[in-house]
Every structure is written in C-alpha cells, then in structure tokens.
Design an enzyme around this catalytic site. Structure first.
Site, short mmCIF file in Angstrom:
data_model
loop_
_atom_site.label_atom_id
_atom_site.label_comp_id
_atom_site.label_asym_id
_atom_site.label_seq_id
_atom_site.Cartn_x
_atom_site.Cartn_y
_atom_site.Cartn_z
CB CYS B 430 62.96 99.58 65.83
SG CYS B 430 64.37 100.67 65.91
CG HIS B 474 66.07 96.65 64.76
ND1 HIS B 474 65.03 97.47 64.36
CD2 HIS B 474 65.52 95.44 65.02
CE1 HIS B 474 63.91 96.78 64.38
NE2 HIS B 474 64.18 95.53 64.79
CG ASP B 490 61.87 93.15 65.53
OD1 ASP B 490 61.41 94.16 66.10
OD2 ASP B 490 62.68 93.21 64.58
#
Lengths: 332, 680
Positions: B430, B474, B490
């Site tokens: 991420c 995250h 995202d």
C-alpha cells in the site's frame, strides 16, 4: 503527657460510673445488640485512610481499577462491623465462683461463657479493670469456664469494678466491647503483715520439750484423749497403757487454752486494720504447724482446730470483721 | 542480645507467612515495571526477617538499616535518572515496603506494613489495567487480609487453609458493596497534576511514512482500535477507511505531515466550543438529518500520539477532541491510556468544492525538484492527453492494474524510489502504491495527498464490535477533484482489490501473496481454535475496557439516568442508601442464619416446659440446680403435687442423663403425659 493520661483515665472512670449506675449487678448476661458497643479501632481508621489515599490516587490518574480497590477496602471495613459484632453477639456470660485471696494479690473469678448459636467465637478478650486480659476461643465446646484474675484492693467482700469483654475479631478493624457489672464478690483476706513471734504467753511452736515445760507451769490437767501420731511421748499416760487400756495422751487445760489462741487482745493499742493484718499473719503461721489453734475476735470466737477448712474459717472471720464496703466502690 | 531486643514483637507463624507471601506477590510485577534492583534488596530483607523469626539473628542495628535504606534509594534513583517521575516514586514506596520488614519491633509495625502493602499493591495498576492484573491485585489484597486475620486470632486459631478460606469469604462478602460504591461514587477527574510514566513508547501509525514503515506494522497483530457501531452493524469492509493523518510533504523518500496538519491549532475546532466557520456546513448537514451519519464509539489503545482515527467527515462530541480543517480528529494530548471517543461520520457530505486556496494548492502539489524524472515525465504526458483530473486518475489506476504485484516482501528501492518502483520493480504494497500515485498526481499538477490510517477490521460477533489491529495499517490517497473536493482513491484496490474487500488478514490467508510474509500469521488461521479463543479473549478485554475501565462520569450519569429516570442528587443518594442497606441487611441475615441457635432436643424441650410450669408456680431454677433438686424443692413448696413432680423429675433425669435404651420412647410419652396433667 501525664496530664492527658490522667484526663483520659478520669473520663473513662466517669463513663464507667455512668454505666454502673444504669446497670444493676447481674449474675448472668446475654450479649446482644442492647449491651454491645462497636466502634472502629485505630487499625480500622488507618485502613479508611489508606482507602482514601487509594481513592485520591485512582482519581488523579483516572484509574478506575484503583478506585475499585479503594471501594473494596472501604467495603471490607464496613462488612467488619457485622463480623465483629457477631464475634460477641449471642454469647452468654455468667459468674460462676470466686477463689478467695489476700489483699494486694490476684484473686481468680471464674466465669462461664456459653453460646447458644452454632457459630464459633474466637479470640474473645476478658479482663477486669484493664488488667490481665485472658483470650478465649469457643469453637467446639458449648460452654467454657474461664478464670480471670483481679487484684483485690480491700479486705472483705471485694467487688471487682466491671468486667470488660471485647473482641477485635476478625480483622482488627473494629472493636466490639461491653462492660458488665457482674454480681460477684471476692472474699479477700487481710494482707498478712509480719507480726513476729506470737506473744510470750503463747507457746512457741516446733519443740515438744518447751511445750511440755510451759505446760508444766500451768499444770491444769484436763483429761485424757486417745493418742494421735505426733503427740509427745512425755504426755502419754503410760499408766493406762500398762493397764492395757491403749495409748492415751494427757491433756492440760492451760496448754491448749492459753498457748494457741490468736487473740485480738494481744495487739491492743494498734488500729483495727493493722491488728487484723497481724492476726492474719499469725493464723498463717499456726496453720503451717500441726497444733490446733483458735481465733478470738471481739464478739466471736473460733474454737481451736486444725485443717484447711478451719484456716479458711479463721481467715474469713478476719476478712469480714467489722466489714463495711468502702464508699465509691462498685457497690451502688 | 540485650533485654530490649529480646522483647521484640514476633508475629504469629501464619501471619508472617501470609505477609511474606503477600509481599512476594506484590513486589513481583513491580520488578518488571520498575527495576530488577528491588529483587536482591527484597531477598536480603526476607532472609534477615526469617532468621530473626528463627531466633538465629537479631534485627540489624540502626546504622546498618540507615545505610541500607540510603544506598538502596540512591541505587534506585540513579538507575531511573530522576526522582519526580512515576516510576522512581513508586520504586521508593516499594523500597520502604521492603525494608520495613527489618523494622518490625512492635505489633503496630506489622499493621503498618500490611497497610502500606495495600497501597503498594494498588500501584501496580498504574502500569497496566488488564483484567488479569486486577485479579492479581485482588489476590494480593486477599493475602494481606489473611495476614491481618492471622494477626488477630488467638494462638489456637485457624490453620493456614482455614485462614485463607475465611479471608476469601470476607473479601467476597465485601464485593457487592464495593460494586455499588464503584457504580455510584461520583468521579471527580484529576485533582492535581501528577508525575506520569516515562515509558511512552510510541506505537502504531506515525506522523511520517517512508518505505517499510507500514510493512513493520503489518506484522504486528496487537489491537489498535475497537469500534462499536450504534446500530451494531459495520459498513462493508471497503468503506472502512480509518483516517488518521494527512501527509502532504514529500522529500523524495519520506512523506510527512505538513504544517497544515500540525500547526493548524488556530483553525482547530474543539468539541464543546463554538465550531470554526469552516466546520459549520458539516454541522448544518448533521442537524438537517442526523440519520445520514454513521454513529460509532472508538476505543483506541494507548499509542502516545495525539491523533485519533475516524471515518471520513467526522464530528466528535467527546471532551478534548478537536477537528482539523482536513477533517481529522486530534486529542488535546498524546493518548497515554486507552481512550474512548464518540464519533458521527458523514461520508456522503462534500465540503465546499470551490477552488482550493492558492497557497493550499501549492502545498498539495509540491514535489522535490529533479527527483524521479521518468515518473514526472509520465505524468506530464498524461496531462497533455487529458485535462480532466479523473482521466489522469484512471490512467494511473490502469497502469497499476496492468503489471503491478501486491507483495509484503518488495525488492529494495534505489534513490529515485518512485521511478524504481513504477518502472523497474513494480512490486510493493500500500505505501508504495499510495506514495507513487500521489507523486504522479502532483507531477500532473493535481493536488493530492497521502492519508495514513487503518483499513478494514475484524468483526467480533461475540460482543458486536469491530477490531482493528495494527496489521490493518494502510496508506491511501486523496485527490482534489474540482467540483467534488477531496476524493479518496486507493491505488492498492486497483492492484489487489481483495485486500480492501476482505481486510488484510483474510486477504493474507486467502492467497499467500508472500510465503514468508504470511508466516507470521500462521498461528492465527481463521477458523482455528486458537483464533476463535483469541477473539473471545479480545471480546472479554473489550468488555472489561468498555464497562469497567471506561466507566467515567459520562457513562455513570447515563447508567444512573437509565436506572433512576434522572440524576438528581437525592435519587442517587436514595439509591445508595437503599442499595447499601439491602446489601448489609442481607449479609447480616446470612451471618445470623449461619450461626442461628441450635434447636433444643426433645428431652431438653420437655425439661424446659416443666421449668416454665414451675415458674408459674413461683419457682425459679437456681444456678447449678439439677432437675431432680428442682422438683424436690417444688414438691416441698406444693406437697399436693409432690408425687407427680417426683415422678416427672425421675423420668426427666433419666431422659436427660441416661444412655438411650429401648424404653426411651415410652419415657418420652410418659413425660409428655405427666406434663399435661400437671396443672400450673
């Protein structure tokens, strides 16, 4: 320091008198709500203080668990009120008997503790006048006899002031107690004060020779009595023995009458209590020998005799001679 | 040995044993919280005390005790480096608690030691508030109470096992009242400032992000947040973006929060205070229809950082919480204990979507000069192809979608980290995706920023809450779309959509993206017994936290209002009096019942009835008078009754004192019959 001690003592005495006035002397007491006092002990207050400290700590650090512990301690303290009260409540105390003693000595008073409940009683403290505490457990037996010492302060029927029954059980956080006005009198003999040898008109003890000589001077033959072990062989009537009539001792009146009397009159000029103290000493001296002795007091006479019962009779007569309970004592 | 020493008070064996045991239990956790130095000092004190008890040694002389105390205190203070912090102060207390053992001369010294013990035992809860720690402290309290009990029993008192049982009973009896006090006693809040703990290791997401930071967190399974939703239902996992911090500064390798995030204190809108003007639209939106929002309560583990986590567009009413202009939540100080706060989020709400202030736009598009030239070139190329921001976002997503691989074990990156990642390695997780995505956007002139926080969570159906672990950490991106405002993108979802749909843990278990990386979770396979036990344990801890540790004046007034209708003082006082009265009365009744009078035997009952009848005839039984003597006396007083009385006396005496024979029953009946015929 001394002042505060005196103050606290006089306050204590004041309250004790208050209780005395309110409570008639009794032989038997049932301890219950009506006559038991309960108050936190010093340890109990200290625990409350620790609980307060924990509360402060928990509050300042926003720590609920420390607060909870503070409350646990406080609750234990509160619960102890019930427990400590239960440690005496339901108990019966009755005066059983008293064992005589001399003034200034410790007499024993026997009380009976009995329980009418299934629970056991532990670490009960009994004492007269803040002295000589006795710790008792009453677990298996239904009742128990406890001897409690008390210092007798005057002769005659000594009335101990109040019986303190207390308990700190289980955790010592609370003190549960009561003062009992127990209806029991302790026979107290006068204090024995050494009075020296018994005056000259009396026989000195121990030597049969001298007794005989003294007796010979007074020569008043009284009669015969059967021989007892310890009688002087010089007094044995050998004539009767030779006739086969058995062994007899000759008794002389002057011998038995004048020589072994403990007499009030011997001590003229001395005040009453001092006289009694010395007479007491003589009685004790004579009781250790094995010749009969008697006691003469104004208005009463105890015939010469021997043995424990006789000694106690003489001492009791001395104890109760012109006895008036002192003012301000436990008699109300 | 002098005569004074011969009179030194010796506690009873049981009391001393309980005391030493309690001390061991109390000191043990402090050794680890504070200093192992306490161990040898304590051991020496115990040995000395035991030798004194055995009569082998005498108590240490005053000078030795003084030296021991001074040197131990010096060692402790030296090892902590200072005095006025929590640890050295507690350590000094423990030291006093230990050395007092050498100073027991009177009974009151033992009492002092025990009372000090209660306090020292409680201080271990300053260092940990877990359920087990509390139970452990209760155990310490029980041992101290046992020592107190041992001190107040006579010599022939309890054995050790009876002693402990008695203590446990007293403690258990005290608990209901303690619970009542706990619920009712008002919470005051700190009265004055106290030294705090030094051990403030910052954990969780930090205020900067460089490669590897989040990967480190992904291996940490400890809980970060526990969230209970007001409707007991969590939104789908893909909606659960717990925003923590916005990172706008990039130095080529590391993202950090800009002054917008940190120094915005003038712009902060504190809960309870008048809201700042920028927050007003959101408040009006809330007031228009509060059902649109998601209401939840977050319990955050202590991480010693000031920022809080929430879903998008949060409004919090909890004390000490502020909202930043970037719609993040901040707490007034670093969170040093578990902290609970109430939030309502409005993800649908879009803040004013007019153009960004020019200086804000400058901040949000700033990039270090002359870094990652290939990426910058790529972004500029996209820019020439389309002027719409959404198209450029799409371009980036399709780029990630093509060749990129999500892995927890990415290859190392060189100096031009974005270029290396985008064009060479193309493997990452991420933070690589978020970082390079924001870089591309900014290079294309679109305001964009990195957001760090947590994503997803594990639903605990035992207690209906969502558990977010550190491993759910995250990073994602927010892009300014003119007309819409800041939008969440995202990039990880483009590469590994399951990561977002399932949550990190399920994702890792479902297909091992990286064999080595998954190794850490082997013990936590979903469906395994340990896993479900773990969830249950966490649920228990959560309830503990929620109902016990977080019980504050707010929840207190809620609970009391629920019970009593309102929180008037007289109602609370009445509740306390009635509750405490009931508890104490019940306990008193139970104690009485346990020790209730034993019933009389039939034989004794008969004798008692006889005595009652004789009482009516004017006869009291004298103390010590036997039944036979009593009836004899009665017969003399009432000659007409003498034969009957003598018979009764004989039978009763036989019943009472003779061993039971065959005729026992007949005698009982006879006695009853005779009693009836006795007319009093």
């Amino acid at each position: 320091m001394k002042f505060s001690q005196n103050l606290s003592k006089s306050i204590k005495l004041y309250f004790r008198r208050l209780i005395l006035r309110r409570r008639k002397p009794q032989k038997h007491f049932d301890l219950n709500r009506k006559n038991l006092f309960i108050f936190p002990s010093a340890t109990g207050w200290a625990l409350v203080f620790v609980s307060a400290l924990l509360w402060l700590l928990g509050t300042n650090y926003d720590n609920n668990l420390i607060l909870a512990l503070a409350f646990v301690l406080l609750s234990v303290f509160i619960i102890c009120i019930l427990h400590t009260h239960n440690a005496l409540s339901g108990l019966s105390i009755s005066a059983n008997r008293a064992y005589p003693c001399f003034v200034g000595e410790h007499g024993e008073i026997e009380v009976k503790l009995s329980r009418h409940r299934r629970q056991s009683y532990r670490n009960i403290v009994l004492q007269w006048d803040d002295n000589n505490p006795v710790n008792v457990d009453l677990t298996e037996a239904e009742q128990i006899l406890v001897k409690i010492f008390v210092e007798a302060e005057y002769r005659g029927w000594y009335r101990p002031s109040l019986l303190l029954v207390e308990s700190y059980y289980p955790l010592g956080l609370m003190r549960c107690w009561t003062w009992l006005n127990v209806d029991i009198d302790l026979l107290t003999y006068p204090r024995a004060v050494a009075a020296g040898p018994i005056p000259s008109s009396m026989a000195k003890l121990g030597s049969g020779e001298e007794q005989h000589l003294l007796a010979a001077g007074a020569e008043d033959f009284k009669g015969l009595r059967s021989y007892q072990r310890g009688d002087s062989l010089k007094h044995v009537s050998w004539k009767h023995f030779a006739q086969g009539k058995g062994m007899h001792s000759k008794e002389y009146l002057a011998y038995s009458d004048s020589s072994l009397w403990v007499d009030w009159e011997y001590l003229s000029g001395v005040n009453r209590e001092a006289r009694l103290q010395r007479l007491c000493d003589w009685v004790l001296q004579l009781s250790r020998g094995n010749s009969p002795y008697g006691l003469r007091l104004p208005g009463q006479e105890i015939k010469p005799d021997l043995g424990l019962a006789h000694k106690q009779q003489c001492l009791k007569a001395l104890a109760l001679f012109e006895f008036t309970p002192p003012q301000g004592s436990a008699y109300v | 040995m002098s005569s004074a020493e011969a009179q030194v008070y010796q506690p009873s064996r049981h009391a001393l044993a309980c005391l030493l045991l309690a001390q061991a239990f109390i000191i043990l956790p402090h050794l680890f919280n504070l200093s192992l130095w306490l161990a040898p000092i304590w051991a020496a004190s115990v040995v000395w005390r035991l030798q004194v008890y055995r009569g082998a040694w005498s108590l240490p002389p005053t000078w030795l005790k003084g030296m021991l105390a001074l040197s131990s205190a010096a060692v402790l203070i030296f090892s902590f480096g200072q005095i006025f912090a929590l640890e050295p102060l507690v350590a000094l207390l423990v030291l006093a608690f230990t050395l007092k053992l050498l100073e027991i001369r009177h009974r009151k010294d033992v009492l002092l030691l025990i009372l000090l013990g209660f306090f020292v035992a409680a201080t271990q809860l300053l260092f940990g508030t877990a359920l087990l720690a509390f139970l452990y402290t209760l155990l310490c309290f029980a041992l101290l109470l046992a020592a107190l009990l041992g001190l107040h029993q006579s010599e022939q008192g309890y054995s050790s096992s009876q002693l402990s049982w008695q203590t446990v009973k007293i403690l258990l009896q005290a608990l209901p009242l303690a619970l009542l006090l706990f619920i009712i006693m008002p919470r005051m809040g700190s009265l004055w400032q106290l030294p705090m703990s030094q051990q403030a290791a910052k954990t969780g997401v930090s205020d900067s992000m460089s490669p590897g930071d989040i990967n480190r967190l992904n291996k940490d399974n400890s809980p970060a947040l526990r969230i209970s939703f007001s409707d007991n239902k969590a939104p789908p996992s893909r909606e659960l973006y717990w925003r923590g911090l916005v990172l706008s500064n990039f130095d080529g390798r590391r993202w950090s929060s800009s002054f917008l995030g940190r120094n915005g204190s003038t712009k902060l809108s504190w809960a309870g205070a008048t809201p700042q003007s920028w927050l007003k639209p959101l408040i009006e939106y809330q007031q228009a229809d509060s059902k649109r929002g998601i209401s939840y309560q977050i319990m955050m583990e202590a991480n010693h950082q000031p920022w809080l986590y929430a879903l998008e567009k949060p409004l919090s009413t909890s004390n000490g919480v502020a909202t930043t202009p970037q719609y993040n939540l901040l707490y007034k100080k670093p969170v040093s204990q578990r902290f609970s706060y109430q939030v309502q989020s409005f993800p649908q709400f879009s803040a004013s979507a007019d153009a960004l202030a020019p200086w804000v736009e400058r901040v949000e598009t700033r990039l270090p000069l002359q870094t990652n030239p290939r990426s910058q070139a790529l972004a500029r190329q996209w820019r020439t192809e389309s002027s719409r921001s959404e198209d450029i976002v799409k371009q980036a997503f399709s780029l990630f979608n093509q060749q990129f691989i999500y892995t927890l074990e990415p290859p190392l990156l060189g100096k031009q980290s974005i270029d290396d990642f985008l064009f060479d390695t193309q493997r990452g997780y991420c933070e690589h995706f978020a970082s390079s995505f924001v870089f591309l956007m900014r290079a294309a002139g679109i305001p964009a920023r990195v957001v760090v926080g947590y994503q997803g969570g594990q639903w605990n159906s035992n207690e209906n809450y969502l558990l977010v672990s550190q491993s759910d950490a995250h990073a994602w991106a927010e892009v300014w779309i003119s007309g819409k405002g800041w939008q969440r993108y995202d990039p990880t979802s483009a590469v590994a959509p399951e990561r977002i749909e399932l949550g990190f843990r399920s994702f890792i278990e479902q297909d091992s993206v990286s064999e080595q990386g998954a190794g850490d979770f082997a013990g936590f396979n979903q469906g395994s017994v340990f896993y479900s036990l773990g969830l249950r344990w966490d649920a228990l801890n959560y309830s503990w936290q929620r109902w016990v540790l977080d019980y504050d004046s707010n929840s207190q007034s809620q609970l009391l209002a629920g019970m009593l209708g309102s929180t008037d003082y007289w109602r609370i006082g009445l509740l306390f009096i009635v509750g405490a009265g009931a508890i104490i009365a019940l306990l008193g009744l139970a104690l009485w019942w346990r020790g209730r009078p034993a019933p009389l035997t039939l034989e004794l009952q008969l004798q008692k009835r006889l005595q009652l009848k004789l009482n009516k005839l004017g006869l009291e039984r004298a103390p010590g008078e036997t039944p036979a003597q009593l009836v004899k006396r009665a017969g003399q007083l009432h000659p007409e009754l003498a034969p009957l009385l003598n018979k009764l006396g004989a039978i009763n005496t036989a019943l009472l004192y003779q061993p039971k024979g065959n005729d026992h029953q007949t005698m009982l009946r006879q006695s009853q019959r005779l009693l009836k015929s006795l007319k009093a």
